[in-house]
Design a protein around this motif. Structure first.
Motif, short mmCIF file in Angstrom:
data_model
loop_
_atom_site.label_atom_id
_atom_site.label_comp_id
_atom_site.label_asym_id
_atom_site.label_seq_id
_atom_site.Cartn_x
_atom_site.Cartn_y
_atom_site.Cartn_z
N ASP A 250 0.84 -1.19 0.00
CA ASP A 250 0.00 0.00 0.00
C ASP A 250 0.88 1.25 0.00
OD1 ASP A 250 -1.86 1.97 0.31
OD2 ASP A 250 -2.81 1.12 2.08
N MET A 251 1.01 1.88 -1.17
CA MET A 251 1.85 3.06 -1.28
C MET A 251 1.19 4.31 -0.67
SD MET A 251 3.21 2.48 -5.18
CE MET A 251 4.20 3.98 -5.18
N PHE A 252 -0.09 4.22 -0.35
CA PHE A 252 -0.82 5.38 0.14
C PHE A 252 -1.56 5.00 1.41
CE2 PHE A 252 -0.59 5.29 -4.48
CZ PHE A 252 0.16 6.43 -4.71
N ARG A 253 -0.83 4.43 2.35
CA ARG A 253 -1.43 3.86 3.54
C ARG A 253 -2.01 4.92 4.47
NH1 ARG A 253 -1.97 -0.83 6.09
NH2 ARG A 253 -1.57 -1.05 8.31
N LEU A 254 -1.51 6.15 4.37
CA LEU A 254 -1.95 7.22 5.27
C LEU A 254 -2.29 8.46 4.48
CD1 LEU A 254 0.86 6.84 7.94
CD2 LEU A 254 -1.53 6.22 8.26
N GLY A 255 -3.13 9.31 5.06
CA GLY A 255 -3.35 10.63 4.50
C GLY A 255 -2.11 11.48 4.64
N THR A 256 -2.10 12.65 4.02
CA THR A 256 -0.89 13.47 3.96
C THR A 256 -0.39 13.87 5.34
OG1 THR A 256 -1.59 14.32 1.82
CG2 THR A 256 0.12 15.54 2.96
N SER A 257 -1.22 14.54 6.13
CA SER A 257 -0.76 15.00 7.44
C SER A 257 -0.48 13.82 8.36
CB SER A 257 -1.78 15.94 8.08
OG SER A 257 -3.03 15.29 8.26
N GLU A 258 -1.28 12.75 8.22
CA GLU A 258 -1.06 11.55 9.03
C GLU A 258 0.27 10.90 8.69
OE1 GLU A 258 -5.14 12.71 9.08
OE2 GLU A 258 -3.84 12.27 7.39
N ALA A 259 0.59 10.89 7.39
CA ALA A 259 1.86 10.29 6.96
C ALA A 259 3.05 11.06 7.53
CB ALA A 259 1.93 10.25 5.43
N VAL A 260 2.93 12.39 7.58
CA VAL A 260 4.02 13.19 8.13
C VAL A 260 4.22 12.85 9.60
CG1 VAL A 260 4.75 15.53 8.70
CG2 VAL A 260 3.74 15.05 6.47
N ARG A 261 3.13 12.81 10.36
CA ARG A 261 3.26 12.49 11.79
C ARG A 261 3.78 11.06 11.99
NH1 ARG A 261 -1.73 15.14 11.95
NH2 ARG A 261 -2.86 13.16 12.07
N GLU A 262 3.27 10.13 11.18
CA GLU A 262 3.70 8.74 11.30
C GLU A 262 5.19 8.60 11.01
OE1 GLU A 262 2.24 4.55 11.75
OE2 GLU A 262 1.50 6.53 12.28
N ALA A 263 5.65 9.30 9.97
CA ALA A 263 7.06 9.21 9.60
C ALA A 263 7.96 9.67 10.74
CB ALA A 263 7.32 10.05 8.35
N VAL A 264 7.55 10.75 11.41
CA VAL A 264 8.37 11.28 12.50
C VAL A 264 8.33 10.35 13.72
CG1 VAL A 264 8.64 13.18 14.12
CG2 VAL A 264 8.13 13.65 11.72
N THR A 265 7.13 9.93 14.10
CA THR A 265 7.00 9.18 15.35
C THR A 265 7.39 7.71 15.20
OG1 THR A 265 4.66 8.72 14.90
CG2 THR A 265 5.17 10.69 16.18
N GLN A 266 7.31 7.18 13.99
CA GLN A 266 7.62 5.77 13.79
C GLN A 266 9.04 5.52 13.30
OE1 GLN A 266 5.51 3.27 14.74
NE2 GLN A 266 4.37 5.01 15.58
N ARG A 267 9.83 6.58 13.09
CA ARG A 267 11.22 6.36 12.71
C ARG A 267 11.93 5.61 13.83
NH1 ARG A 267 15.78 7.17 14.14
NH2 ARG A 267 15.04 8.39 15.93
N ARG A 268 12.69 4.61 13.46
CA ARG A 268 13.39 3.79 14.46
C ARG A 268 14.86 3.65 14.06
NH1 ARG A 268 9.17 4.46 16.45
NH2 ARG A 268 7.78 3.00 17.50
N THR A 269 15.70 3.48 15.05
CA THR A 269 17.10 3.16 14.78
C THR A 269 17.20 1.69 14.40
OG1 THR A 269 17.94 4.85 16.27
CG2 THR A 269 19.41 3.01 15.78
#
Length: 455
Positions: A250-269
């Motif tokens: 799913d290349m479009f799993r999230l809406g735009t603003s949701e994707a931005v928040r998800e990218a920041v909070t779900q980034r992992r080392t």
């Protein structure tokens, strides 16, 4: 095609009664009149057979989910439709004001989780069937038992679609119907190979039925005749669940603003990487994102050294290891302790790509006193951190894992010498980049208590 009419077999008959375009494919679709108001416990198959006793082998029944929900008792008391949506929601995909696009318990991504407050008594809402594929199988089996015919059944519901205005019906449940027609591996009329064509047959059937059922005409069932090739008694498989795209695809799993928040909070080392090569273009796109970070005095204090060859990575890491070992020996560490520490620092060696972010102070101000000059450098260091964070988040958006390791900051002269970079470039760690070998562990959500002070 004025003056022509569909024949019983779905072909088109001309005005004279002869069959026009004898070999041309065609089908007929009609709504079933005479169905009563459906109530909990009703046998839908019996109701449909009573209203349309002429069903034949190869017909496809298109059944609106609303009457399935009513028959299965999916009417619930709800003071608030929003509360019912909350209860049916597994994941919020996008939110705009009161509108929510969510993944519901059936795995469907749709508005309001399919919760419907129309055509139901006040104070109640309709939920989607618990298992729409099972509902379709029950109707198909009931029709077979009653009429001894083999039909397909599609349970339909109304959806919006990304990038398209308006609504249409799609399949949320299916039985006895090939829901997908996979044409990959075939060729088109010009002999070109088909490599990506998978037709959503069940959705096309659902949309055809919607044209005659309507949204407010009280006609919840339609029949398609003439497409017997899509009916297969052994085609249940996953049913309409096969139409739901998996998370990995799913290349479009999230809406735009949701994707931005998800990218920041779900980034992992990520500390373990596969051997899969890293796309150089993906790294460069991440660098471009890094360059949008805020910086003092309209400067651009970031430089990124990309170590894309194994030789360059090994040369740098060997030199850094030697410098580290020298420091540890100077600290009086034992050889055993040194070996353990070096092994723990091998994360950079396991990555197929390394990036060394460097700070430059071009455009910085010099004040001539220690306090202000120290603050000036701190401003640039903060901008460096913002740039690296942009870089790491953008890598995550490219489905690349990363680990930002500080080691180059402890041997900056060695790094400058090995990489041949200017003396004014200040290495600020190294970033390991690659495909994660295993999914990073979930991180517990951190509450704001202890991190926020309000004045």
């Amino acid at each position: 095609m004025s003056g022509m009419r569909p024949g019983a077999d779905g072909r088109v008959a001309g005005p004279s009664g002869g069959v026009a375009a004898e070999r041309a494919p065609g089908y007929r679709v009609w709504a079933v009149p005479g169905l009563p108001e459906v109530r909990e416990g009703d046998d839908l198959a019996k109701l449909i057979v009573a209203a349309e006793p002429g069903l034949a082998d190869g017909d496809v029944l298109l059944v609106t989910s609303k009457i399935v929900s009513k028959a299965e008792g999916r009417i619930v008391a709800a003071d608030s439709r929003e509360d019912a949506i909350d209860a049916e929601t597994v994941r919020v995909v996008a939110r705009r004001g009161a509108l929510r696009i969510v993944e519901n318990r059936q795995g469907l991504v749709m508005a309001a989780a399919g919760v419907d407050a129309s055509n139901t008594p006040a104070g109640t809402v309709l939920l989607l069937p618990e298992d729409p594929d099972a509902s379709a199988r029950a109707i198909r089996d009931g029709v077979r038992d009653a009429l001894n015919v083999e039909v397909g059944v599609v349970v339909t519901d109304t959806f919006g679609r990304p990038w398209r205005s308006g609504l249409t019906d799609v399949a949320i449940g299916a039985a006895g119907v090939r829901v997908l027609d996979d044409l990959r591996g075939g060729v088109d009329a010009y002999g070109n190979p088909l490599s990506a064509t998978v037709v959503a047959t069940a959705d096309e059937l659902a949309a055809a039925g919607d044209l005659v059922k309507g949204k407010a005409a009280g006609l919840p069932v339609a029949v398609v005749r003439g497409l017997a090739h899509v009916v297969d008694a052994h085609a249940d498989g996953e049913g309409a669940r096969a139409l739901v795209r998996g998370a990995a695809d799913d290349m479009f799993r999230l809406g735009t603003s949701e994707a931005v928040r998800e990218a920041v909070t779900q980034r992992r080392t990520v500390r373990e990487f596969t051997d899969e090569p890293v796309d150089p273009g993906a790294v460069r796109r991440a660098v471009a994102a890094a360059l949008t970070a805020p910086a003092p005095h309209h400067t651009t204090p970031w430089r990124f050294v990309l170590l894309e060859s194994e030789a360059s990575r090994v040369r740098l890491l060997d030199a850094m290891r030697d410098a580290w070992v020298a420091d540890l020996r100077a600290d009086g560490k034992s050889e055993e302790s040194i070996a353990k520490r070096v092994r723990r620092g091998e994360v950079l060696r396991r990555a197929p790509c390394l990036v060394v972010p460097c700070l430059v102070m071009d455009g910085s101000h010099t004040y001539g006193d220690t306090r202000r000059d120290a603050a000036e450098r701190e401003m640039f260091v903060v901008a460096m951190g913002a740039g690296v964070q942009n870089f790491l988040v953008a890598l995550a958006g490219e489905r690349l894992g990363s680990a930002w390791v500080s080691s180059t900051m402890f041997c900056r002269d060695v790094v400058r010498d090995v990489l041949g970079i200017p003396p004014e470039w200040d290495p600020m760690g190294a970033v390991a980049v690659g495909r994660a070998a295993v999914a990073p562990a979930e991180r517990a959500e951190r509450g704001l208590e202890g991190f926020v002070e309000v004045r």
